[in-house]
Write a protein that holds these residues in place. Structure first.
Motif, PDB file in Angstrom:
ATOM      1  N   PRO A   1     -16.005   6.522   2.803  1.00 13.71           N
ATOM      2  CA  PRO A   1     -15.479   5.440   3.649  1.00 13.71           C
ATOM      3  C   PRO A   1     -14.015   5.128   3.401  1.00 13.71           C
ATOM      4  CG  PRO A   1     -17.013   4.600   1.977  1.00 13.71           C
ATOM      5  CD  PRO A   1     -17.116   6.087   1.941  1.00 13.71           C
TER       6      PRO A   1
ATOM      7  N   ASP B   1     -12.223   2.716  14.085  1.00 12.19           N
ATOM      8  CA  ASP B   1     -11.633   1.633  13.264  1.00 12.19           C
ATOM      9  C   ASP B   1     -10.969   2.178  11.997  1.00 12.19           C
ATOM     10  OD1 ASP B   1     -14.227   2.234  12.106  1.00 12.19           O
ATOM     11  OD2 ASP B   1     -13.845   0.499  10.802  1.00 12.19           O
ATOM     12  N   ARG B   2     -11.094   3.472  11.768  1.00  9.78           N
ATOM     13  CA  ARG B   2     -10.422   4.078  10.595  1.00  9.78           C
ATOM     14  C   ARG B   2      -9.263   4.967  11.024  1.00  9.78           C
ATOM     15  NH1 ARG B   2     -15.756   6.398   7.645  1.00  9.78           N
ATOM     16  NH2 ARG B   2     -14.247   7.427   6.261  1.00  9.78           N
ATOM     17  N   TYR B   3      -8.905   4.851  12.284  1.00 10.07           N
ATOM     18  CA  TYR B   3      -7.855   5.708  12.867  1.00 10.07           C
ATOM     19  C   TYR B   3      -6.648   4.832  13.189  1.00 10.07           C
ATOM     20  CZ  TYR B   3      -5.764   8.995  16.233  1.00 10.07           C
ATOM     21  OH  TYR B   3      -4.928   9.842  16.920  1.00 10.07           O
ATOM     22  N   TYR B   4      -5.518   5.127  12.590  1.00 11.64           N
ATOM     23  CA  TYR B   4      -4.322   4.298  12.740  1.00 11.64           C
ATOM     24  C   TYR B   4      -3.242   5.043  13.515  1.00 11.64           C
ATOM     25  CZ  TYR B   4      -6.446   1.096   9.437  1.00 11.64           C
ATOM     26  OH  TYR B   4      -7.302   0.203   8.834  1.00 11.64           O
TER      27      TYR B   4
ATOM     28  N   GLY C   1       1.326   2.905   1.256  1.00  9.51           N
ATOM     29  CA  GLY C   1       0.791   1.550   1.080  1.00  9.51           C
ATOM     30  C   GLY C   1      -0.726   1.535   1.140  1.00  9.51           C
ATOM     31  N   MET C   2      -1.286   2.272   2.084  1.00  6.14           N
ATOM     32  CA  MET C   2      -2.747   2.390   2.197  1.00  6.14           C
ATOM     33  C   MET C   2      -3.344   2.987   0.919  1.00  6.14           C
ATOM     34  SD  MET C   2      -4.767   1.775   4.795  1.00  6.14           S
ATOM     35  CE  MET C   2      -4.848   1.540   6.545  1.00  6.14           C
TER      36      MET C   2
ATOM     37  N   HIS D   1      -2.043   2.861  -2.039  1.00  5.11           N
ATOM     38  CA  HIS D   1      -1.944   1.826  -3.066  1.00  5.11           C
ATOM     39  C   HIS D   1      -3.210   0.962  -3.084  1.00  5.11           C
ATOM     40  CE1 HIS D   1       2.002   1.467  -5.035  1.00  5.11           C
ATOM     41  NE2 HIS D   1       2.527   2.014  -3.964  1.00  5.11           N
ATOM     42  N   GLU D   2      -3.762   0.741  -1.913  1.00  4.73           N
ATOM     43  CA  GLU D   2      -4.930  -0.138  -1.808  1.00  4.73           C
ATOM     44  C   GLU D   2      -6.239   0.626  -1.933  1.00  4.73           C
ATOM     45  OE1 GLU D   2      -4.834  -3.241  -2.090  1.00  4.73           O
ATOM     46  OE2 GLU D   2      -2.651  -3.398  -1.963  1.00  4.73           O
ATOM     47  N   GLY D   3      -6.154   1.892  -2.336  1.00  2.82           N
ATOM     48  CA  GLY D   3      -7.372   2.641  -2.663  1.00  2.82           C
ATOM     49  C   GLY D   3      -7.895   3.523  -1.544  1.00  2.82           C
ATOM     50  N   PHE D   4      -7.201   3.572  -0.423  1.00  5.50           N
ATOM     51  CA  PHE D   4      -7.661   4.427   0.665  1.00  5.50           C
ATOM     52  C   PHE D   4      -7.079   5.838   0.512  1.00  5.50           C
ATOM     53  CE2 PHE D   4      -8.093   0.104   2.169  1.00  5.50           C
ATOM     54  CZ  PHE D   4      -9.405   0.113   2.627  1.00  5.50           C
TER      55      PHE D   4
ATOM     56  N   GLY E   1       7.937  -0.661   4.872  1.00  4.86           N
ATOM     57  CA  GLY E   1       6.939   0.276   5.388  1.00  4.86           C
ATOM     58  C   GLY E   1       5.727   0.379   4.468  1.00  4.86           C
ATOM     59  N   ILE E   2       5.976   0.379   3.156  1.00  3.78           N
ATOM     60  CA  ILE E   2       4.857   0.403   2.207  1.00  3.78           C
ATOM     61  C   ILE E   2       4.053  -0.887   2.347  1.00  3.78           C
ATOM     62  CG2 ILE E   2       4.236   0.442  -0.241  1.00  3.78           C
ATOM     63  CD1 ILE E   2       6.806   2.136  -0.706  1.00  3.78           C
TER      64      ILE E   2
ATOM     65  N   GLY F   1       1.592  -0.672   5.159  1.00  2.00           N
ATOM     66  CA  GLY F   1       0.381   0.057   4.782  1.00  2.00           C
ATOM     67  C   GLY F   1      -0.524  -0.768   3.885  1.00  2.00           C
ATOM     68  N   MET F   2       0.065  -1.490   2.945  1.00  2.22           N
ATOM     69  CA  MET F   2      -0.742  -2.338   2.058  1.00  2.22           C
ATOM     70  C   MET F   2      -1.449  -3.439   2.863  1.00  2.22           C
ATOM     71  SD  MET F   2       1.380  -3.033  -1.393  1.00  2.22           S
ATOM     72  CE  MET F   2       1.465  -1.841  -2.714  1.00  2.22           C
TER      73      MET F   2
ATOM     74  N   GLY G   1      -4.281  -1.971   4.597  1.00  2.27           N
ATOM     75  CA  GLY G   1      -5.325  -1.694   3.609  1.00  2.27           C
ATOM     76  C   GLY G   1      -6.058  -2.965   3.191  1.00  2.27           C
TER      77      GLY G   1
ATOM     78  N   ARG H   1      -8.381  -3.985   5.880  1.00  2.27           N
ATOM     79  CA  ARG H   1      -9.572  -3.123   5.865  1.00  2.27           C
ATOM     80  C   ARG H   1     -10.572  -3.590   4.830  1.00  2.27           C
ATOM     81  NH1 ARG H   1     -10.508   0.694   8.812  1.00  2.27           N
ATOM     82  NH2 ARG H   1     -12.480   1.116   7.785  1.00  2.27           N
ATOM     83  N   LYS H   2     -10.041  -4.052   3.684  1.00  6.03           N
ATOM     84  CA  LYS H   2     -10.917  -4.487   2.592  1.00  6.03           C
ATOM     85  C   LYS H   2     -11.425  -5.908   2.800  1.00  6.03           C
ATOM     86  CE  LYS H   2      -7.982  -3.148  -0.823  1.00  6.03           C
ATOM     87  NZ  LYS H   2      -7.498  -2.781  -2.180  1.00  6.03           N
TER      88      LYS H   2
ATOM     89  N   TRP I   1       0.925  -4.504  14.724  1.00  4.30           N
ATOM     90  CA  TRP I   1      -0.380  -4.692  14.080  1.00  4.30           C
ATOM     91  C   TRP I   1      -0.665  -6.168  13.788  1.00  4.30           C
ATOM     92  CZ3 TRP I   1      -3.990  -0.974  13.809  1.00  4.30           C
ATOM     93  CH2 TRP I   1      -3.564   0.362  13.972  1.00  4.30           C
TER      94      TRP I   1
END
Lengths: 357, 283
Positions: A68, A92-95, A110-111, A113-116, B130-131, B134-135, B138, B141-142, B172
């Motif tokens: 996931p 919903d997982r497509y950016y 960045g994504m 960084h958040e574990g993705f 930009g980072i 993304g954060m 993310g 999403r969480k 976004w």
């Protein structure tokens, strides 16, 4: 010196590359039947060849079912990188990040960084030329787990230098800690997609998309990250190759059989880190000529990587040759024409190798 | 393990925090003899309001999942961030004297792998926002309600990717993004207006879909109100606080120094600078 304007068809003076390669049109000769450039992404498949549609997109969907944290991100090229298959399955997982490759790479960082685990797609020219710093400082320097999968590697479009990533490997090889993968066909692409998803770290993968030729299922082969595999053995020449040039090398080897030239093919889809052990082992066997074949400029790609490996180890093959694109901005045109012109079609490769024997 | 959300009644005032941040920065500056002192002194109030009013974090656990993320896009402002990380108890105070020396955890330009509390490797200017985008994606999403703060400089507004990110954040509707722009009007080659004029600022950000505020970035009270407004806004929009700051704020004889981007401070001047800072201290 500024590049001169082209002459009309037929009056075109041959370029240095054309003079060097066989099959170039000479001025004053009657026009040969000219192929058309066709769509942005022409299939690499020759007529009648077996293909599989969108191997990357479908493999990624399979990976993502159990993962996931896998997300897809693209810069307005989802449809042209097969990521839309993933997007259709996991909307919903497509950016869709817009046509902004610098921001695409930063946001992927960045994504991560958040574990993705972002699978990021664009064209190879835009990732390598435009977004390099953002990949370097936004992703790779921090060891973030982002997979950059780029269509149109090397010479896989007839749109000219704006879209032909003939130096992407040279650019990315200089980046520390970045794994570089160049799969051959549909089977390789599927297996490589799974392998890079399982690998924790940043990866650049050269992507074949659309109807991708299926070749390697006829051989005893499976993709392993970091490994080169001997796909075919032979006594006279050792071809070390990556990407679709392995397919071309296998075709060339069959053509050369008629001339009683026996060719081994060592497929090295991981360009960095290079499987130096396998390359040295094969290069030490039986005084064969070593030919490195790649869908990339002669500068800075697999050829120079292999040459450096051999030199550092003190291994001197009978001869060393490269089947690669010239150090030049290449022509626009139809892919079969261009592949022949620049010596990376199977026929041109066989001709070159025969002349070197 | 207390989550620090508000200023406690018995805690030092934000003005006192800002004073200590400046003092830490001057002490680090003295190790090198020169550097990005003026920026650190200028942005100290913004950092005080951020770390001692707005941000949620646990000093003993800098990677706590529930923290607000604070990104230092302007890598060379690391001296300022170290100063606040020391004041916040995230970096031990005795490492201050290692700033910019071999094998230190406090390099001249911020790097994520070197320093506790340093979220990203900034420094290639224009990469932070930009980072942050993304954060923010993310975190959404969480299902997290935490904020991402990105501290950037007005010089970074010259960079194209800043505007790619700004447009993306607006697209976004990243209501969890708060961008802090330190407008000190001084770039490497001279005053920003001469290098590349980026005004009018609030209008630019608003046109990209942001909620924009512009405040005196050396007025702690105004900063607190701006942070509160940015956090409380219900509209799903990214938020920017444009902070007009004064280079070298708090040390009058440095405030007027012309070559302020990479400031040279003579050996005998450091003690004077600390004294001048002390003189302006509000107890």
């Amino acid at each position: 010196m500024r590049r001169a304007k082209r002459m009309p068809p037929g009056a075109q003076a041959p370029t240095a590359a054309e003079q060097a390669a066989e099959g170039g049109q000479l001025p004053g000769q009657p026009l040969k039947k000219r192929l058309t450039t066709s769509a942005m992404i022409a299939s690499l498949a020759s007529e009648g060849q077996r293909t599989k549609p969108a191997p990357f997109g479908h493999a990624l969907v399979e990976v993502a079912k159990n993962r996931p944290e896998v997300v897809g991100m693209t810069a307005d090229l989802g449809k042209y990188t097969d990521l839309h298959i993933f997007g259709r399955e996991f909307p919903d997982r497509y950016y869709q990040m817009g046509m902004a490759e610098q921001n695409l790479m930063l946001a992927a960082g960045g994504m991560a960084h958040e574990g993705f685990v972002p699978f990021v797609t664009t064209y190879a020219v835009f990732a390598s030329r435009r977004a390099y710093d953002f990949i370097s400082q936004g992703i790779v320097e921090e060891g973030l787990n982002v997979k950059i999968c780029c269509a149109l590697p090397g010479l896989t479009t007839g749109y000219g230098p704006s879209h032909q990533a003939t130096e992407d490997v040279a650019i990315f090889r200089g980046m520390p800690d970045l794994t570089i993968v160049d799969p051959c066909d549909a089977l390789d692409t599927e297996q490589a997609t799974r392998a890079i998803a399982a690998h924790d770290g940043p990866v650049y993968m050269r992507l074949l998309r659309g109807n991708v030729p299926l070749v390697l299922d006829e051989y005893d082969y499976s993709f392993e990250l970091g490994k080169a595999k001997l796909v075919r053995d032979g006594a006279d020449a050792l071809v070390v190759s990556s990407g679709f040039m392995t397919m071309r090398a296998l075709e060339a080897a069959k053509l050369l059989e008629a001339d009683r030239v026996s060719v081994a093919v060592l497929h090295s889809p991981t360009i960095k880190p290079l499987d130096e052990e396998a390359i040295l082992r094969e290069a030490r066997r039986g005084g064969r000529m070593v030919v490195v074949a790649e869908n990339h400029s002669v500068i800075g790609g697999l050829g120079e990587a292999v040459a450096g490996t051999l030199l550092r180890a003190g291994v001197a093959p009978a001869a060393f040759r490269q089947v690669a694109l010239p150090d030049a901005f290449l022509d626009a045109g139809a892919l079969p024409t261009l592949h022949d012109r620049y010596g990376i079609s199977a026929e041109a490769m066989a001709r070159s190798m025969k002349s070197w024997m | 393990m207390g989550e620090r959300t508000t200023t406690l009644a018995n805690a030092p005032s934000l003005e006192e925090r800002a004073y200590r941040i400046r003092r830490n920065a001057l002490r680090m500056g003295e190790v090198q003899g020169q550097g990005y002192i003026a920026q650190a002194l200028g942005v100290a109030d913004v950092l005080a309001a951020a770390y001692f009013h707005a941000l949620r974090y646990r000093p003993e656990d800098p990677e706590w999942e529930g923290r607000d993320r604070f990104l230092l896009s302007i890598g060379h402002y690391a001296i300022a961030l170290y100063a606040v990380l020391i004041e916040a108890g995230i970096v031990p105070a005795d490492e201050l004297e290692t700033y910019g020396t071999d094998d230190s955890r406090l390099p001249m330009s911020g790097m994520a792998a070197y320093t506790p509390g340093m979220e990203i490797s900034g420094g290639s200017l224009g990469i932070g926002l930009g980072i942050a985008v993304g954060m923010c994606l993310g975190l959404k999403r969480k299902g997290s309600d935490r904020f991402v703060y990105n501290l950037m400089s007005d010089g970074e507004l010259d960079e194209g990717p800043t505007w790619e990110a700004a447009m993306s954040a607006g697209h976004w509707k990243l209501g969890n993004l708060i961008c802090l722009v330190d407008v000190n009007r001084m770039q490497a080659d001279g005053p920003s207006t001469g290098v590349l004029n980026s005004e009018p600022l609030p209008e630019k950000w608003e046109a990209f879909g942001w909620h924009a505020q512009r405040v005196d970035g050396n007025d702690v009270g105004a900063l607190v109100r701006a942070f509160d407004a940015a956090r409380a806004l219900e509209e799903p929009k990214p938020r920017v606080i444009i902070c007009d700051t004064k280079m070298a704020k708090g040390v009058p004889f440095l405030e007027t120094r012309e070559k302020s981007h990479f400031m040279r401070v003579e050996q005998h001047e450091w003690a004077q600078a600390l004294e001048a800072l002390e003189a302006g201290r509000k107890a």
